[in-house]
Design a protein around this motif. Structure first.
Motif, short mmCIF file in Angstrom:
data_model
loop_
_atom_site.label_atom_id
_atom_site.label_comp_id
_atom_site.label_asym_id
_atom_site.label_seq_id
_atom_site.Cartn_x
_atom_site.Cartn_y
_atom_site.Cartn_z
N UNK A 154 0.83 -1.20 0.00
CA UNK A 154 0.00 0.00 0.00
C UNK A 154 0.87 1.25 0.00
N UNK A 155 1.90 1.27 0.85
CA UNK A 155 2.78 2.43 0.90
C UNK A 155 3.52 2.62 -0.43
N UNK A 156 4.06 1.51 -0.94
CA UNK A 156 4.81 1.60 -2.20
C UNK A 156 3.94 2.09 -3.34
N UNK A 157 2.70 1.56 -3.41
CA UNK A 157 1.81 1.99 -4.48
C UNK A 157 1.40 3.45 -4.29
N UNK A 158 1.14 3.86 -3.05
CA UNK A 158 0.73 5.24 -2.81
C UNK A 158 1.84 6.21 -3.21
#
Length: 603
Positions: A154-158
């Motif tokens: 989630x962090x990487x995609x955000x």
């Protein structure tokens, strides 16, 4: 205040454009002295300019001085002190523009961002994304998909979407600015072509008629017929010569117009993916999946021990909870993967579209240059091309605010803000013991910002497409007017076929529903709704002291809506890009006909 604004890149400014097409280099005398703008200004200030000197600034234009019989070249409009806009298409099919969409000259940060935009749409970026996804899946399988594993995705995609939004916004703003300059260039040359062709017709009439009044009356009738024509696509009743470039050429085949070339398997996958993703069926399936996910949240799930549950569903672990953190993380992870893939495909489609347009424009400009050379040499006329003025567009205060935010995203300001935010996030890692809440902070921030970015991208893109549509319609109308002056029958069959094909698509129920959704999502007040939603989510999360559950509540709805907006944006890009490629291809088809008939007329 003005200096400070310029220092930050004039965010929100959309100044008017003044453009003057250049005269072909082959027509510029070899004995002229070429100096740049700064040197010209120094000469003017010191009153040392010699009347016999020739100055070329920005755009090369040539005028003939009847008294001294000397040739004077000038790039700027002599009646104004404003610097003219200028551009050039490089051999790699990218634009080199002297002034950006905010009216300032491009700096190093602009050049760096342009290179990043080019990289984001490359096959290399595509492979990098899939390598990251595969590694992530393997790690999840080995460690049984722990909570932090999902948070990392989630962090990487955000973060990836946060960066991609910057690149998409910049690509969008630059592309719109480039197309306005292209239309200015075409209009500037078309004005000259119409004037020179009329002069050739007039001279022929003067040679063939002894009565000057009859000649003038005939020319007045020609001008009156052109001016009173309400349908520029009306047939002239003449037939094309058998050797004229016509429907046999690919550029005149309506079935091939507007299609992107497919060079490899990646292009083919990208085309299919963008078509499938940007469809009404995908929109419907997306919301069905969300409804199923909401229904599953009502089923108590193990693994969340934040609150006790009195029932015993397993016989061993009595702690269950409906709508748990794990339940929210499931949809966040799924949407994160979808966003990662969709943004990659969208960036590729945009890059290929821009490259395709640049390739056709290079051919159009080459033919315009040939036409310009033929007509000017025939009449020995080196009058400068007309200066085309595009006034600043009228915008509401809300649209100006949206443009200001869009410029912050798509310029170096956004990069500086991102660096500061990421630095602060890393800095607070130790005080927060690098725990779950710390991991979610950057995802929450980029998710909320990306949520607003999605609204802004849609609104700005809708306005840009509308402005480009007006400009290209004007260019095509002037093309048809020039063909009427030349006595060329318009390519009616091709235009009718395109209009019929477009009519069949726009009359379908699927298109009408999709168009309504696109229009609703791209309205300026939808941006206001997005901001209000973010404010409400921030208040809720603050009330929950930004706990894991509080951050997930802020993340989940924004990611879902952001994914939906990306689907809508891909669909809008598909429609607008096809329309633009059709219009550019039509202009190229016109150039084939115009070049052929002018060559024959001057033979």
């Amino acid at each position: 205040m003005g200096s400070i604004k310029k220092f930050f890149g004039n965010p929100g400014d959309r100044p008017g454009i003044r453009f003057q097409a250049t005269i072909p280099e082959q027509l510029i005398p070899t004995n002229v002295e070429i100096i740049d703008d700064d040197e010209k200004n120094i000469n003017n200030n010191n009153n040392k300019t010699n009347k016999d000197d020739t100055n070329i600034v920005h755009d090369s234009s040539i005028t003939k001085n009847e008294d001294t019989e000397s040739t004077i070249c000038s790039l700027s409009d002599g009646s104004t002190t404003f610097e003219l806009s200028n551009f050039k298409i490089q051999s790699n099919k990218t634009f080199d523009i002297n002034k950006s969409f905010t009216g300032l000259h491009k700096g190093y940060m602009d050049l760096i961002l342009d290179k990043l935009v080019f990289f984001a749409g490359s096959i290399t970026a595509f492979f990098c994304v899939w390598v990251i996804l595969i590694i992530w899946v393997v790690v999840g399988a080995v460690y049984n998909a722990p909570f932090n594993w999902q948070v990392v995705m989630q962090d990487g995609q955000s973060i990836q979407c946060y960066i991609w939004d910057t690149l998409l916004m910049r690509q969008q703003l630059c592309s719109s600015h480039e197309q306005i300059l292209v239309c200015c260039n075409l209009k500037s040359k078309l004005d000259t072509f119409k004037r020179l062709v009329k002069e050739i017709h007039e001279k022929k009439l003067l040679r063939n008629n002894d009565n000057e009044s009859t000649t003038k009356a005939t020319m007045m009738m020609i001008d009156t017929d052109i001016a009173s024509s309400t349908d520029p696509i009306k047939e002239t009743g003449k037939n094309l010569d058998s050797d004229c470039p016509c429907q046999d050429d690919e550029v005149f085949d309506p079935s091939t117009l507007g299609q992107l070339p497919i060079e490899n398997w990646y292009d083919r996958i990208s085309n299919y993916s963008s078509t499938i993703i940007g469809s009404l069926i995908t929109m419907g399936l997306f919301w069905i999946c969300i409804a199923v996910w909401i229904g599953c949240g009502a089923i108590p799930q193990a693994g969340d021990t934040t609150a006790p549950f009195t029932g015993d569903y397993s016989g061993s672990n009595p702690k269950y909870k409906k709508f748990s953190n794990a339940w929210q993380m499931d949809i966040n992870t799924a949407v994160a993967v979808s966003l990662l893939i969709c943004t990659t495909f969208l960036q590729n489609i945009r890059a290929r579209h821009d490259k395709f347009i640049a390739g056709i424009l290079l051919e159009i400009f080459e033919k315009d240059e040939h036409i310009d050379i033929m007509l000017r040499r025939k009449l020995n006329d080196y009058t400068p091309h007309k200066v085309i003025v595009i006034p600043e567009a009228k915008r509401t205060w809300l649209q100006k605010t949206i443009d200001w935010y869009a410029d912050v995203i798509g310029t170096g300001i956004g990069v500086i803000v991102a660096i500061i935010v990421f630095g602060v996030w890393i800095g607070i890692g130790t005080p927060m013991n690098w725990g779950d809440d710390w991991w979610l902070i950057i995802g929450t921030y980029t998710g909320l910002v990306g949520f607003i970015d999605g609204y802004v991208l849609r609104e700005v893109y809708d306005r840009s497409v509308a402005a480009e549509e007006v400009n290209y319609n004007e260019v095509i109308a002037e093309d048809l007017e020039l063909m009427q002056i030349l006595g060329i029958p318009n390519p009616r069959d091709m235009i009718d076929s395109l209009e019929e094909q477009n009519s069949r698509v726009t009359k379908t129920l699927k298109y009408r529903i999709s168009a309504f959704v696109n229009k609703l999502c791209s309205d300026q007040y939808s941006v206001v709704c997005g901001v209000l939603i973010v404010v409400a989510l921030i208040c809720i999360s603050s009330g929950m002291k930004w706990s894991t559950t509080g951050q997930l509540i802020a993340n989940t709805p924004t990611m879902i809506i952001e994914e939906f907006f990306l689907i809508v944006l891909i669909q809008a890009h598909n429609w607008a890009d096809v329309q633009r490629r059709l219009e550019i291809s039509t202009v190229l088809a016109h150039r084939h006909l115009i070049e052929y008939h002018i060559t024959k007329m001057l033979a």
